[in-house]
Design an enzyme around this catalytic site. Structure first.
Site, PDB file in Angstrom:
ATOM      1  N   TYR A   1      -2.231  -5.923  17.145  1.00  0.00           N
ATOM      2  CA  TYR A   1      -2.463  -5.169  15.914  1.00  0.00           C
ATOM      3  C   TYR A   1      -3.776  -4.383  15.999  1.00  0.00           C
ATOM      4  O   TYR A   1      -3.828  -3.201  15.643  1.00  0.00           O
ATOM      5  CB  TYR A   1      -2.502  -6.141  14.740  1.00  0.00           C
ATOM      6  CG  TYR A   1      -2.602  -5.502  13.380  1.00  0.00           C
ATOM      7  CD1 TYR A   1      -1.460  -5.043  12.722  1.00  0.00           C
ATOM      8  CD2 TYR A   1      -3.826  -5.378  12.735  1.00  0.00           C
ATOM      9  CE1 TYR A   1      -1.539  -4.475  11.463  1.00  0.00           C
ATOM     10  CE2 TYR A   1      -3.918  -4.807  11.477  1.00  0.00           C
ATOM     11  CZ  TYR A   1      -2.770  -4.360  10.844  1.00  0.00           C
ATOM     12  OH  TYR A   1      -2.860  -3.797   9.593  1.00  0.00           O
TER      13      TYR A   1
ATOM     14  N   ASN B   1       2.044   5.114   7.255  1.00  0.00           N
ATOM     15  CA  ASN B   1       1.604   3.834   6.716  1.00  0.00           C
ATOM     16  C   ASN B   1       2.364   2.638   7.287  1.00  0.00           C
ATOM     17  O   ASN B   1       1.859   1.523   7.270  1.00  0.00           O
ATOM     18  CB  ASN B   1       1.765   3.863   5.190  1.00  0.00           C
ATOM     19  CG  ASN B   1       1.628   2.494   4.558  1.00  0.00           C
ATOM     20  OD1 ASN B   1       0.537   1.948   4.447  1.00  0.00           O
ATOM     21  ND2 ASN B   1       2.756   1.911   4.157  1.00  0.00           N
TER      22      ASN B   1
ATOM     23  N   GLY C   1       3.802  -0.394   9.164  1.00  0.00           N
ATOM     24  CA  GLY C   1       3.178  -1.273  10.141  1.00  0.00           C
ATOM     25  C   GLY C   1       3.725  -2.683  10.040  1.00  0.00           C
ATOM     26  O   GLY C   1       4.243  -3.096   9.003  1.00  0.00           O
TER      27      GLY C   1
ATOM     28  N   THR D   1       3.099  -6.932  11.705  1.00  0.00           N
ATOM     29  CA  THR D   1       2.225  -7.862  12.425  1.00  0.00           C
ATOM     30  C   THR D   1       3.078  -8.851  13.211  1.00  0.00           C
ATOM     31  O   THR D   1       4.165  -9.236  12.764  1.00  0.00           O
ATOM     32  CB  THR D   1       1.303  -8.653  11.474  1.00  0.00           C
ATOM     33  OG1 THR D   1       2.101  -9.339  10.503  1.00  0.00           O
ATOM     34  CG2 THR D   1       0.326  -7.731  10.768  1.00  0.00           C
TER      35      THR D   1
ATOM     36  N   GLY E   1      -9.665  -2.362   4.266  1.00  0.00           N
ATOM     37  CA  GLY E   1     -10.049  -3.741   4.504  1.00  0.00           C
ATOM     38  C   GLY E   1      -8.924  -4.640   4.035  1.00  0.00           C
ATOM     39  O   GLY E   1      -7.745  -4.286   4.116  1.00  0.00           O
TER      40      GLY E   1
ATOM     41  N   ASP F   1       1.305 -11.802  14.908  1.00  0.00           N
ATOM     42  CA  ASP F   1       0.023 -12.398  15.282  1.00  0.00           C
ATOM     43  C   ASP F   1       0.182 -13.571  16.246  1.00  0.00           C
ATOM     44  O   ASP F   1       1.167 -14.311  16.214  1.00  0.00           O
ATOM     45  CB  ASP F   1      -0.722 -12.879  14.036  1.00  0.00           C
ATOM     46  CG  ASP F   1      -1.144 -11.736  13.122  1.00  0.00           C
ATOM     47  OD1 ASP F   1      -1.037 -10.574  13.544  1.00  0.00           O
ATOM     48  OD2 ASP F   1      -1.591 -12.022  11.996  1.00  0.00           O
TER      49      ASP F   1
ATOM     50  N   GLN G   1      -5.167 -11.123  16.992  1.00  0.00           N
ATOM     51  CA  GLN G   1      -4.483  -9.863  16.695  1.00  0.00           C
ATOM     52  C   GLN G   1      -4.771  -8.795  17.750  1.00  0.00           C
ATOM     53  O   GLN G   1      -5.025  -7.643  17.422  1.00  0.00           O
ATOM     54  CB  GLN G   1      -4.900  -9.325  15.320  1.00  0.00           C
ATOM     55  CG  GLN G   1      -4.258 -10.024  14.143  1.00  0.00           C
ATOM     56  CD  GLN G   1      -4.411  -9.231  12.853  1.00  0.00           C
ATOM     57  OE1 GLN G   1      -5.412  -8.555  12.625  1.00  0.00           O
ATOM     58  NE2 GLN G   1      -3.411  -9.301  11.994  1.00  0.00           N
TER      59      GLN G   1
ATOM     60  N   ILE H   1       0.834  -1.201   0.000  1.00  0.00           N
ATOM     61  CA  ILE H   1       0.000   0.000   0.000  1.00  0.00           C
ATOM     62  C   ILE H   1       0.868   1.249   0.000  1.00  0.00           C
ATOM     63  O   ILE H   1       0.591   2.216  -0.708  1.00  0.00           O
ATOM     64  CB  ILE H   1      -0.940  -0.006   1.222  1.00  0.00           C
ATOM     65  CG1 ILE H   1      -1.999  -1.106   1.065  1.00  0.00           C
ATOM     66  CG2 ILE H   1      -1.610   1.357   1.400  1.00  0.00           C
ATOM     67  CD1 ILE H   1      -2.858  -1.310   2.294  1.00  0.00           C
TER      68      ILE H   1
END
Length: 240
Positions: free
Chosen positions: A147, A82, A84, A86, A178, A88, A144, A14
């Site tokens: 997150y 932007n 980021g 994870t 999404g 998890d 998550q 992104i």
């Protein structure tokens, strides 16, 4: 005046789409990255966009990095938070480092970067800050908690900072994507991804350019009456 735009995590997924769309629209763009030197080099060669390496979780690195961008390219009038990561895992399996790393990067990075450019924006009486949240910060997601907490925090951060910047013509907004067709989503097991897509009313994953288009709208000079808002771009998966 088209100010310099910094896009954190701006060389992949992104972030890369945002960086390219801003450049194509005439903005001077600096894309930051944390670790993948080869990917960043290739991105620079393909796009001509300047790349800068620092960890957004490091407050001092953000100050020095933003100063370097301003010295190289010009005053920062646009910031897209932007970057980021994870880490998890369910609560039973999540250790403290998994929690802290995500909070420090995803949420702390928003503070560190915004703090580094906010004074300059106030002095110039102009700024556009866009924070990339997530549908999972709005609706939660199993496995998550770190997150979801960080992304939910971004939405609150956005509303509070918008109030501080409003009188200085600094808008602060968020986008909550999404499930987007990126490397991160591609790593999801196929059977899980099929179930995710089945819950999206439009019947497909989103495209990175669709998020970039939202950013382009929010950073426009004539978008000055839009602040403290969250733009959900999720194919109708979560509405509220």
């Amino acid at each position: 005046m088209l100010y310099t735009a910094i896009v954190t995590g701006g060389t992949r997924g992104i972030g890369a789409a945002i960086s390219v769309m801003l450049k194509d629209s005439g903005y001077k763009v600096a894309a930051t990255y944390a670790g993948n030197d080869e990917r960043a080099k290739r991105f620079h060669e393909e796009t001509g966009i300047g790349v800068y390496k620092w960890d957004v979780a490091d407050f001092e690195a953000c100050k020095k990095g933003c100063a370097a961008v301003e010295a190289d390219i010009g005053p920062v009038g646009i910031l897209v938070n932007n970057a980021g990561i994870t880490r998890d895992g369910t609560m039973q399996k999540m250790d403290h480092s998994m929690w802290q790393d995500v909070i420090d990067t995803n949420l702390g990075g928003c503070f560190n970067m915004s703090r580094a450019v906010f004074d300059g924006m106030r002095a110039r009486k102009y700024g556009r800050i866009v924070n990339i949240g997530s549908i999972n910060g709005q609706a939660g997601q199993y496995g998550q908690v770190n997150y979801a907490a960080a992304k939910s925090g971004i939405h609150g951060f956005t509303k509070a900072l918008a109030q501080e910047g409003a009188r200085s013509n600094i808008t602060v907004n968020a986008i909550a994507p999404g499930y987007i067709d990126t490397d991160m989503v591609a790593a999801v097991p196929e059977e899980v991804l099929e179930k995710i897509v089945a819950r999206i009313p439009v019947g497909r994953l989103g495209k990175a350019n669709e998020i970039a288009r939202g950013v382009l709208f929010l950073v426009a000079e004539d978008a000055g009456f839009v602040t403290g808002s969250t733009l959900s771009i999720n194919g109708g998966q979560h509405m509220y």
